[in-house]
Design a protein around this motif. Sequence first.
Motif, PDB file in Angstrom:
ATOM      1  N   GLY A   3      12.216  16.312   2.799  1.00  0.00           N
ATOM      2  CA  GLY A   3      12.500  15.171   3.648  1.00  0.00           C
ATOM      3  C   GLY A   3      13.575  14.252   3.097  1.00  0.00           C
ATOM      4  O   GLY A   3      13.754  13.132   3.570  1.00  0.00           O
ATOM      5  N   GLU A   4      14.310  14.748   2.087  1.00  0.00           N
ATOM      6  CA  GLU A   4      15.310  13.889   1.470  1.00  0.00           C
ATOM      7  C   GLU A   4      16.569  13.796   2.332  1.00  0.00           C
ATOM      8  O   GLU A   4      17.107  12.711   2.517  1.00  0.00           O
ATOM      9  N   VAL A   5      17.032  14.931   2.852  1.00  0.00           N
ATOM     10  CA  VAL A   5      18.181  14.893   3.751  1.00  0.00           C
ATOM     11  C   VAL A   5      17.717  15.197   5.169  1.00  0.00           C
ATOM     12  O   VAL A   5      16.684  15.833   5.371  1.00  0.00           O
ATOM     13  N   ALA A   6      18.534  14.755   6.134  1.00  0.00           N
ATOM     14  CA  ALA A   6      18.105  14.846   7.519  1.00  0.00           C
ATOM     15  C   ALA A   6      18.490  16.167   8.172  1.00  0.00           C
ATOM     16  O   ALA A   6      17.839  16.618   9.107  1.00  0.00           O
ATOM     17  N   MET A   7      19.599  16.782   7.695  1.00  0.00           N
ATOM     18  CA  MET A   7      20.076  17.994   8.367  1.00  0.00           C
ATOM     19  C   MET A   7      20.591  19.006   7.341  1.00  0.00           C
ATOM     20  O   MET A   7      21.094  18.624   6.280  1.00  0.00           O
ATOM     21  N   LEU A  30      23.706  31.224  11.895  1.00  0.00           N
ATOM     22  CA  LEU A  30      23.416  29.934  11.279  1.00  0.00           C
ATOM     23  C   LEU A  30      23.263  28.888  12.370  1.00  0.00           C
ATOM     24  O   LEU A  30      23.948  28.938  13.386  1.00  0.00           O
ATOM     25  N   ALA A  31      22.350  27.942  12.141  1.00  0.00           N
ATOM     26  CA  ALA A  31      22.173  26.859  13.100  1.00  0.00           C
ATOM     27  C   ALA A  31      21.998  25.562  12.331  1.00  0.00           C
ATOM     28  O   ALA A  31      21.862  25.565  11.104  1.00  0.00           O
ATOM     29  N   LEU A  32      22.000  24.474  13.085  1.00  0.00           N
ATOM     30  CA  LEU A  32      21.770  23.171  12.479  1.00  0.00           C
ATOM     31  C   LEU A  32      20.267  22.887  12.524  1.00  0.00           C
ATOM     32  O   LEU A  32      19.692  22.799  13.594  1.00  0.00           O
ATOM     33  N   PHE A  33      19.652  22.769  11.364  1.00  0.00           N
ATOM     34  CA  PHE A  33      18.254  22.358  11.296  1.00  0.00           C
ATOM     35  C   PHE A  33      18.226  20.847  11.111  1.00  0.00           C
ATOM     36  O   PHE A  33      19.003  20.322  10.321  1.00  0.00           O
ATOM     37  N   TYR A  34      17.344  20.169  11.846  1.00  0.00           N
ATOM     38  CA  TYR A  34      17.271  18.728  11.636  1.00  0.00           C
ATOM     39  C   TYR A  34      15.832  18.240  11.637  1.00  0.00           C
ATOM     40  O   TYR A  34      14.941  18.869  12.190  1.00  0.00           O
ATOM     41  N   ASN A  35      15.657  17.138  10.940  1.00  0.00           N
ATOM     42  CA  ASN A  35      14.364  16.490  10.823  1.00  0.00           C
ATOM     43  C   ASN A  35      14.212  15.560  12.027  1.00  0.00           C
ATOM     44  O   ASN A  35      14.798  14.477  12.078  1.00  0.00           O
ATOM     45  N   LYS A  36      13.433  16.002  13.026  1.00  0.00           N
ATOM     46  CA  LYS A  36      13.366  15.275  14.302  1.00  0.00           C
ATOM     47  C   LYS A  36      13.007  13.805  14.112  1.00  0.00           C
ATOM     48  O   LYS A  36      13.596  12.917  14.713  1.00  0.00           O
TER      49      LYS A  36
END
Lengths: 419, 305
Positions: free
Chosen positions: A255-259, A148-154
């Motif tokens: 695109g609602e949450v950032a991570m 598992l990793a942290l996905f984020y919206n750059k």
Amino acid sequence: MRRTTLVTALAAGIAGALTLTACGGGGGGSSADSGEVTFWDTSGPNESPVFAKIAQDCATKGGYKVKTETVAFDQALNNYKTAAQGGQGPDVFRAEVAWVPQLAKLSYVMDLSGTDLAKDTSDFLETPLGSTKYDGKTYGVPQVTDSLALFYNKKKLADAGVEPPKTWDEVKAAAAKLGGEKTIFINNDAYYALPFIYGAGGDLVDADAKKIVVNSAQNVKALETAKGLLDAKAASTALDPANSYNNMQAAFSGGEVAMVINGPWSVADYLKGTAFADKTNLGIAPVPGETAGKGSAPVGGHDYVIRQGTKAKDSAQKLIACMSSTESQVQVAKELGLLPTRKSAYDNADVKANPIVSAFQPVATAAHARPWIPEGGQLFDPLKIAYADVLAGKKAPKAALDEVAKAYKDQVVTEYSIG
Amino acid sequence: MRRFLDRHWYAYAMVLPVVVVIAVLVLLPLAQGVFFTFTNINEGNIANPVLDRAATYAVVGLDNYLHVLSGDPSYGSFWSTLVRTLIWTFGCVFFHYTIGLVLALLLNRQVRGRTVYRVLLILPWAVPAFISAFAWKYMFNAQYGIINQVLRAVGLPDPVWLGQSDWALVAVMIVNIWLGVPFMMVALLGGLQAIPGDLYEAAEMDGASAWQRFRHVTLPGLQSVSSTVVLLGIIWTFNMFAVIYLITGPNPNTRILVTYAFERFFSGASRDYAVASTYGVLILSVLLVFASVYRRALRKQGEVW
């Protein structure tokens, strides 16, 4: 006279019934290869076509037939066990790493120790390879590995001026800039509790000491951290467990949450979303921890196993050898961004260039090993309910985890001691 | 004896296949299931001829019953699960019956397009249960579901329907009521149409009000149909598995006896055949007791079946 006919008829009937049952029980003894392999693929609709195509190519090259059947991942273990118990089911099965020791112990999968598949395994990565072993024998071949990793919206993080968080406290701090609850989505499923637990230095069981440690102080702290994010309005979750995963996918790809925290298999879903029409907007970082650099996610992945009692032993082995070959793994990595289990596959230029693989490789290498015990896969069901209860505020972490420990003791690892 | 057999052998020969089939298909598995409740049988120690493995399970006496009946949470909290099962069963059947009766009364009148209404009202029953279950699961989604969107739009609180609270039980009850009403409606409509019209005419002549006609003509006329469909409804609902499991999965807040038996028997957690069989035997006992009490109550009212 009449009665004798009746008795004869009855005797014949009973004898017939007995033969029938005997037939149902026996069979499967012949060693001749049927040349037809049924492959149960448990990957999702995004990945399955690629695996099916590779399997088909392998079959054409190898001169046998293969039939790929897609099975829903959450039903697969159950269906496989039921089928295998009755001598039915697939010849080759894509089993989650935690299932393999369990299936091996119940002798639902073939011992591959003496075969070509177990001969030269030096090219495989250590940790995934560990999952194929039980009691000193080899029962599977690693297909893919993951974590598992942290996905984020750059874009969102850049607009808010936030770096990808390294600790849970940083997540909380970032919430003020990222819109509170829209900061991170926490899936209330057991597997997604593991980054919190491992990150806090906890574990579910201590297999070497034969101890149940799921209700340890570290784990209580871990669940408090997760609940704390919700309480501080720094995270959101779908409190209905049945919808949780889908809501997480929708919230992040829309695109609602950032991570979010998820594995490489979810990338295809995200890239279909409006937020990631531009592929480069998807950022991947190691999961946060209690302290920076101490984030820790579980080792996941899948292995190929052969069903005990298959009628296509040779073809099944050929299929696995072909599908786990470096070329096949390179193809999977290129098309799907899944992590190969062969070291040589990482040398391929295309694989190196794949942004998902290169982002996940360090995460997977550093991932927290899980105990390769037969009960490994059964540890999640009780934890899942407890974790959902804690996040919903229905139970205190300590009380919920004590119940999990008791359930482990009563149902899962009965010979272990609590504490 | 010999003469008796000589005379009736044909009848016995005719009955024999049925007896054999019932013994093989019903009695034998039942006896085996009861036997399992006294053992520690599970997936690991059951005999498996396919895999050439002999049975290694042991008889443990009443252990399973003691674990289950003590209400231990890791054995499914039997008593609170039983109470939940009863709430679920009687709640569902009550609304099945009352809503079904109201709809049947409406449809029993001469209204334009009666056939269309009948077809529309029977539809929920014609849709496969799993499709309805998944559709409702989407509608109950706390964030994106239409139900909560409507509730939010009109300013009402929007609960997490399928979460870790008793709302989950309410949600699955709503679905099951929606699913079960058509059957009740059709059965009761049939009953209503079997009540002779002259009874109503006679009652009207005697000056009976609409309520009195309903109370003293319709209800007694429906009694034989009602008693049967209510008994069937109770047994079906008590053992209703698909709706609950497909919508909420293994959620302790919607756990009823059969879903827990399934969890123990099939879900990855343990495949504990012994505990699952124990639940099976207990479910059977509860239903047997209920059915015999119900029958006795009906017999007192002069009903025979």
